[in-house]
Design a protein around this motif. Structure first.
Motif, PDB file in Angstrom:
ATOM      1  N   LEU A 109     -25.255  -7.010 -34.191  1.00 31.54           N
ATOM      2  CA  LEU A 109     -26.204  -5.897 -34.081  1.00 31.54           C
ATOM      3  C   LEU A 109     -26.285  -5.098 -35.373  1.00 31.54           C
ATOM      4  CD1 LEU A 109     -25.656  -4.446 -30.488  1.00 31.54           C
ATOM      5  CD2 LEU A 109     -27.547  -5.858 -31.321  1.00 31.54           C
ATOM      6  N   LEU A 110     -25.150  -4.932 -36.053  1.00 31.17           N
ATOM      7  CA  LEU A 110     -25.138  -4.185 -37.315  1.00 31.17           C
ATOM      8  C   LEU A 110     -26.050  -4.843 -38.356  1.00 31.17           C
ATOM      9  CD1 LEU A 110     -21.355  -3.252 -37.699  1.00 31.17           C
ATOM     10  CD2 LEU A 110     -23.245  -1.752 -37.033  1.00 31.17           C
ATOM     11  N   PHE A 111     -26.212  -6.160 -38.239  1.00 32.27           N
ATOM     12  CA  PHE A 111     -27.056  -6.899 -39.173  1.00 32.27           C
ATOM     13  C   PHE A 111     -28.412  -7.250 -38.555  1.00 32.27           C
ATOM     14  CE2 PHE A 111     -22.747  -7.568 -40.712  1.00 32.27           C
ATOM     15  CZ  PHE A 111     -22.894  -7.366 -42.080  1.00 32.27           C
ATOM     16  N   GLY A 112     -28.739  -6.574 -37.455  1.00 37.30           N
ATOM     17  CA  GLY A 112     -30.041  -6.761 -36.840  1.00 37.30           C
ATOM     18  C   GLY A 112     -30.197  -8.048 -36.054  1.00 37.30           C
ATOM     19  N   GLN A 113     -29.074  -8.652 -35.637  1.00 32.04           N
ATOM     20  CA  GLN A 113     -29.126  -9.909 -34.902  1.00 32.04           C
ATOM     21  C   GLN A 113     -28.556  -9.729 -33.498  1.00 32.04           C
ATOM     22  OE1 GLN A 113     -30.413 -12.876 -35.992  1.00 32.04           O
ATOM     23  NE2 GLN A 113     -31.063 -11.818 -37.861  1.00 32.04           N
ATOM     24  N   SER A 114     -29.248 -10.304 -32.506  1.00 33.61           N
ATOM     25  CA  SER A 114     -28.711 -10.332 -31.150  1.00 33.61           C
ATOM     26  C   SER A 114     -28.267 -11.764 -30.859  1.00 33.61           C
ATOM     27  CB  SER A 114     -29.764  -9.897 -30.118  1.00 33.61           C
ATOM     28  OG  SER A 114     -29.277 -10.137 -28.810  1.00 33.61           O
ATOM     29  N   PHE A 115     -26.964 -12.001 -30.975  1.00 30.20           N
ATOM     30  CA  PHE A 115     -26.449 -13.341 -30.696  1.00 30.20           C
ATOM     31  C   PHE A 115     -26.572 -13.678 -29.215  1.00 30.20           C
ATOM     32  CE2 PHE A 115     -23.837 -12.258 -34.561  1.00 30.20           C
ATOM     33  CZ  PHE A 115     -24.537 -13.089 -35.405  1.00 30.20           C
ATOM     34  N   LEU A 116     -26.674 -12.654 -28.383  1.00 30.14           N
ATOM     35  CA  LEU A 116     -26.887 -12.878 -26.961  1.00 30.14           C
ATOM     36  C   LEU A 116     -28.263 -13.503 -26.732  1.00 30.14           C
ATOM     37  CD1 LEU A 116     -25.193 -12.357 -24.417  1.00 30.14           C
ATOM     38  CD2 LEU A 116     -26.482 -10.237 -24.105  1.00 30.14           C
ATOM     39  N   LYS A 117     -29.252 -13.028 -27.476  1.00 29.96           N
ATOM     40  CA  LYS A 117     -30.592 -13.607 -27.381  1.00 29.96           C
ATOM     41  C   LYS A 117     -30.587 -15.049 -27.864  1.00 29.96           C
ATOM     42  CE  LYS A 117     -35.336 -13.092 -29.039  1.00 29.96           C
ATOM     43  NZ  LYS A 117     -36.273 -12.292 -29.878  1.00 29.96           N
ATOM     44  N   THR A 118     -29.844 -15.311 -28.935  1.00 26.82           N
ATOM     45  CA  THR A 118     -29.743 -16.679 -29.450  1.00 26.82           C
ATOM     46  C   THR A 118     -29.173 -17.618 -28.397  1.00 26.82           C
ATOM     47  OG1 THR A 118     -29.396 -15.813 -31.685  1.00 26.82           O
ATOM     48  CG2 THR A 118     -28.795 -18.112 -31.299  1.00 26.82           C
ATOM     49  N   ALA A 119     -28.175 -17.133 -27.648  1.00 29.05           N
ATOM     50  CA  ALA A 119     -27.502 -17.972 -26.658  1.00 29.05           C
ATOM     51  C   ALA A 119     -28.296 -18.118 -25.366  1.00 29.05           C
ATOM     52  CB  ALA A 119     -26.115 -17.409 -26.358  1.00 29.05           C
ATOM     53  N   PHE A 120     -28.983 -17.046 -24.942  1.00 32.98           N
ATOM     54  CA  PHE A 120     -29.613 -17.060 -23.622  1.00 32.98           C
ATOM     55  C   PHE A 120     -31.111 -16.772 -23.652  1.00 32.98           C
ATOM     56  CE2 PHE A 120     -25.153 -15.826 -22.906  1.00 32.98           C
ATOM     57  CZ  PHE A 120     -24.765 -16.856 -22.072  1.00 32.98           C
ATOM     58  N   GLY A 121     -31.712 -16.797 -24.837  1.00 32.99           N
ATOM     59  CA  GLY A 121     -33.139 -16.499 -24.944  1.00 32.99           C
ATOM     60  C   GLY A 121     -34.032 -17.448 -24.179  1.00 32.99           C
ATOM     61  N   GLU A 122     -33.557 -18.686 -23.966  1.00 29.11           N
ATOM     62  CA  GLU A 122     -34.362 -19.653 -23.218  1.00 29.11           C
ATOM     63  C   GLU A 122     -34.251 -19.442 -21.713  1.00 29.11           C
ATOM     64  OE1 GLU A 122     -33.206 -23.526 -24.394  1.00 29.11           O
ATOM     65  OE2 GLU A 122     -33.955 -23.345 -26.447  1.00 29.11           O
ATOM     66  N   VAL A 123     -33.255 -18.679 -21.295  1.00 34.41           N
ATOM     67  CA  VAL A 123     -33.025 -18.464 -19.863  1.00 34.41           C
ATOM     68  C   VAL A 123     -33.693 -17.183 -19.379  1.00 34.41           C
ATOM     69  CG1 VAL A 123     -31.257 -18.170 -18.089  1.00 34.41           C
ATOM     70  CG2 VAL A 123     -30.838 -19.689 -20.026  1.00 34.41           C
ATOM     71  N   LEU A 124     -33.593 -16.110 -20.176  1.00 29.59           N
ATOM     72  CA  LEU A 124     -34.145 -14.808 -19.800  1.00 29.59           C
ATOM     73  C   LEU A 124     -35.296 -14.430 -20.717  1.00 29.59           C
ATOM     74  CD1 LEU A 124     -31.010 -12.574 -19.079  1.00 29.59           C
ATOM     75  CD2 LEU A 124     -32.682 -13.390 -17.418  1.00 29.59           C
ATOM     76  N   GLU A 125     -36.421 -14.065 -20.126  1.00 28.31           N
ATOM     77  CA  GLU A 125     -37.569 -13.583 -20.908  1.00 28.31           C
ATOM     78  C   GLU A 125     -37.463 -12.066 -21.027  1.00 28.31           C
ATOM     79  OE1 GLU A 125     -39.867 -15.302 -22.422  1.00 28.31           O
ATOM     80  OE2 GLU A 125     -39.166 -17.263 -21.732  1.00 28.31           O
ATOM     81  N   VAL A 126     -36.711 -11.620 -22.033  1.00 31.31           N
ATOM     82  CA  VAL A 126     -36.479 -10.194 -22.246  1.00 31.31           C
ATOM     83  C   VAL A 126     -36.957  -9.830 -23.643  1.00 31.31           C
ATOM     84  CG1 VAL A 126     -34.694  -8.389 -22.384  1.00 31.31           C
ATOM     85  CG2 VAL A 126     -34.485 -10.219 -20.698  1.00 31.31           C
ATOM     86  N   ASP A 127     -37.535  -8.624 -23.794  1.00 30.87           N
ATOM     87  CA  ASP A 127     -38.011  -8.234 -25.115  1.00 30.87           C
ATOM     88  C   ASP A 127     -36.845  -7.888 -26.038  1.00 30.87           C
ATOM     89  OD1 ASP A 127     -37.192  -5.574 -24.559  1.00 30.87           O
ATOM     90  OD2 ASP A 127     -39.158  -5.032 -23.780  1.00 30.87           O
ATOM     91  N   ASP A 128     -37.160  -7.694 -27.319  1.00 29.88           N
ATOM     92  CA  ASP A 128     -36.107  -7.489 -28.321  1.00 29.88           C
ATOM     93  C   ASP A 128     -35.271  -6.245 -28.054  1.00 29.88           C
ATOM     94  OD1 ASP A 128     -36.811  -9.780 -29.648  1.00 29.88           O
ATOM     95  OD2 ASP A 128     -38.080  -8.775 -31.117  1.00 29.88           O
ATOM     96  N   GLU A 129     -35.902  -5.182 -27.582  1.00 27.06           N
ATOM     97  CA  GLU A 129     -35.158  -3.962 -27.276  1.00 27.06           C
ATOM     98  C   GLU A 129     -34.179  -4.201 -26.130  1.00 27.06           C
ATOM     99  OE1 GLU A 129     -33.960   0.081 -27.469  1.00 27.06           O
ATOM    100  OE2 GLU A 129     -34.900  -1.309 -28.871  1.00 27.06           O
ATOM    101  N   GLY A 130     -34.619  -4.974 -25.143  1.00 28.37           N
ATOM    102  CA  GLY A 130     -33.748  -5.314 -24.030  1.00 28.37           C
ATOM    103  C   GLY A 130     -32.543  -6.124 -24.480  1.00 28.37           C
TER     104      GLY A 130
END
Length: 197
Positions: A109-130
């Motif tokens: 997050l400090l570097f502007g990256q959500s590794f959670l989105k990288t891992a589960f972005g195909e499973v959950l359709e959530v916006d970047d803020e989420g």
């Protein structure tokens, strides 16, 4: 006329099989500890984790990132437990794995990256803020689990710690993820309907 090949559908695992793969090794760890001791249970956990990872790979043909990290730490600290005859290694594995994973998420997050989105972005359709909020909350939660495990392992017996490891942490994880459902719903992205021809 170019002949385009249809993409291969991604293999799916039934929820029951997925649950057995994810939770089965821990349940076996608890059962064997009750029947024998924490060292035999640790050996069983190592074999079960390897079998679960192999089953996941066979069915999905994909290396899951988070389970891979967990498997690596279980193999390292479980092996140290068996080789050195010291149960504290398998106990501290929980603290280190959770704290490092939490720190990893927060560092992203400090570097502007959500590794959670990288891992589960195909499973959950959530916006970047989420994804940012979920990553922050999960990172803090994992670090809290690591701290809690340190407290529990110092004040309880082996059997009580095993019960906490299997049921206490699993229960806390379930409570955490259920508590995030309102956040997920607020940040769900809806696909636009395709225009009618």
């Amino acid at each position: 006329m170019t002949d385009k090949k249809a993409p291969h559908p991604k293999p799916q695992i039934s929820p029951v099989i997925r649950l057995l793969i994810d939770v089965g090794p821990l349940l076996l760890f608890f059962v064997v500890d009750q029947m024998a001791d924490i060292f035999v249970a640790t050996a069983a956990l190592l074999m079960a984790c390897i079998a679960s990872f192999a089953a996941s790979w066979t069915m999905m043909r994909k290396i899951p990132v988070l389970p891979s990290v967990s498997l690596l730490f279980v193999l390292i600290f479980g092996s140290l437990t068996l080789l050195l005859g010291d149960e504290e290694f398998i106990k501290i594995e929980v603290s280190i794995t959770n704290a490092l994973c939490g720190a990893f998420l927060l560092t992203g997050l400090l570097f502007g990256q959500s590794f959670l989105k990288t891992a589960f972005g195909e499973v959950l359709e959530v916006d970047d803020e989420g994804w940012r909020k979920l990553t922050l909350r999960l990172g803090l939660f994992l670090i809290a689990i690591g701290i809690l495990n340190e407290a529990v392992r110092h004040i309880t017996s082996n059997d009580l710690w095993v019960a906490f490891r299997v049921y206490g942490i699993l229960g806390l994880n379930c409570l955490f993820f259920f508590s995030q459902i309102p956040l997920i719903k607020r940040h769900m992205t809806e696909e636009e309907d395709a225009p009618a021809e």
